[in-house]
Design an enzyme around this catalytic site. Structure first.
Site: not given
Ligand SMILES: NC(=O)c1ccc[n+]([C@@H]2O[C@H](COP(=O)([O-])OP(=O)(O)OC[C@H]3O[C@@H](n4cnc5c(N)ncnc54)[C@H](O)[C@@H]3O)[C@@H](O)[C@H]2O)c1
Ligand SMILES: [Zn+2]
Length: 286
Positions: A122, A144, A186, A228, A238, A242, A246, A249, A253, A267
């Site tokens: 929980r 999030k 971003e 942020k 949100e 907030r 997006n 986005h 999406h 992304h």
């Molecule tokens: N929670 C939120 O508020 C929020 C906001 C924006 C995006 N997101 C989510 O985040 C995700 C995208 O994140 P991302 O772009 O980090 O993707 P990811 O976690 O897949 O990382 C991208 C790639 O980079 C590699 N990587 C990460 N750090 C590294 C490093 N230091 N050196 C070498 N390689 C490295 C990973 O192995 C992966 O292959 C999506 O699922 C998106 O929906 C969430």
């Molecule tokens: Zn995003």
């Protein structure tokens, strides 16, 4: 020098700490949160192969025991199947209510592990150690968490704030150029959200920043996180402001769904394209 950006959320407030080389001190920053010297780390296999040693050394230096689960890299890891793997693994590691889970990786790991922490017993606390640019400027801050459904992205999840975010700017040095630039989508978004001076600063400093200048990278990440943090502290769940985050986005999406959440479109690339489409649409609407 370590920079700190506070995220003010009453009893759920926490700090985002940023510095080049911060990973080597991670254990010292995590130790004060622990009721017993034990943590569970979840990462992706690629990040673990590059940076897990530095993290575990810093934990060892504080006498904190640790175990690690490494998941496949990529968006498809944000699934029920891997959520189950993480939760069952944390249970088998006997992670208790008072323990802390560490999400060590990009946005995929942060979203998945944050969600697992929100439902394990929980709700247990977790620390975000974001390693991608996207995760440092966006996904690791704000609480999030979640996974994707066949019906769409991020449709299953929870608001669950981390207890601490540690962003080591130096680890960005091992990102591929494509992953770095996707995260920059971003960063540029924050400039477009009503901070023209930051947008101008990015126009001037973007190329040097992309080429590897750590001081510029730190400045850009800190500014993005501060924007942020301000928005999240005024509108955690949100209900209004907030939704600004997006920007682009909705298109993003749709494009991610159309490309099957595959690495055909990252992304942050979708965000960049989505911002351009949003502006095109708003211009057409006058
Ligand atoms: N929670 C939120 O508020 C929020 C906001 C924006 C995006 N997101 C989510 O985040 C995700 C995208 O994140 P991302 O772009 O980090 O993707 P990811 O976690 O897949 O990382 C991208 C790639 O980079 C590699 N990587 C990460 N750090 C590294 C490093 N230091 N050196 C070498 N390689 C490295 C990973 O192995 C992966 O292959 C999506 O699922 C998106 O929906 C969430
Ligand atoms: Zn995003």
């Amino acid at each position: 020098m370590i920079e700190t950006v506070p995220v003010a959320l009453g009893t759920r407030s926490y700090d985002v700490k940023l510095a080049a080389g911060l990973l080597s001190e991670a254990g010292a920053h995590i130790a004060p949160l622990l009721k017993r010297p034990k943590v569970a780390i979840v990462s992706d296999a690629h990040v673990a192969s590059l940076h897990l040693d530095a993290l575990t050394k810093s934990l060892d230096a504080q006498g904190i025991s640790h175990s690690n689960l490494s998941l496949p890299q990529g968006e498809s890891t944000k699934s029920w199947a891997h959520l189950q793997d993480v939760v069952h693994w944390l249970l088998s590691e006997q992670i208790e209510r008072a323990d802390v889970v560490i999400a060590f990786g990009g946005g995929v790991i942060g979203d998945l592990v944050g969600f697992a922490a929100s439902i394990l017993r929980r709700g247990v606390r977790f620390v975000q150690i974001p390693t991608s640019l996207l995760a440092q400027v966006d996904s690791s801050v704000g609480g999030k968490t979640g996974i994707n459904a066949p019906h769409g992205k991020n449709l299953i999840g929870a608001f669950h704030q981390p207890s601490l975010v540690l962003a080591d700017i130096s680890v960005l040095g091992t990102l591929t150029e494509r992953d770095f630039l996707a995260g920059y989508g971003e960063v540029a978004k924050y400039g477009l959200l009503g901070d023209a001076a930051f947008f101008d600063w990015l126009e001037a400093n973007g190329p040097a920043l992309a080429a590897g200048d750590e001081a510029l990278r730190l400045a850009a990440v800190k500014h993005s996180v501060a924007m942020k943090a301000g928005i999240v502290s005024r509108d955690e769940t949100e209900q209004g402001e907030r939704a600004l985050l997006n920007l682009g986005h909705t298109f993003c999406h749709a494009l991610e769904a159309a490309t099957g959440y595959s690495d055909r479109l990252l992304h942050g690339e979708g965000v960049a394209i989505g911002c351009a489409l949003a502006f095109e649409t708003s211009a057409r609407l006058g």
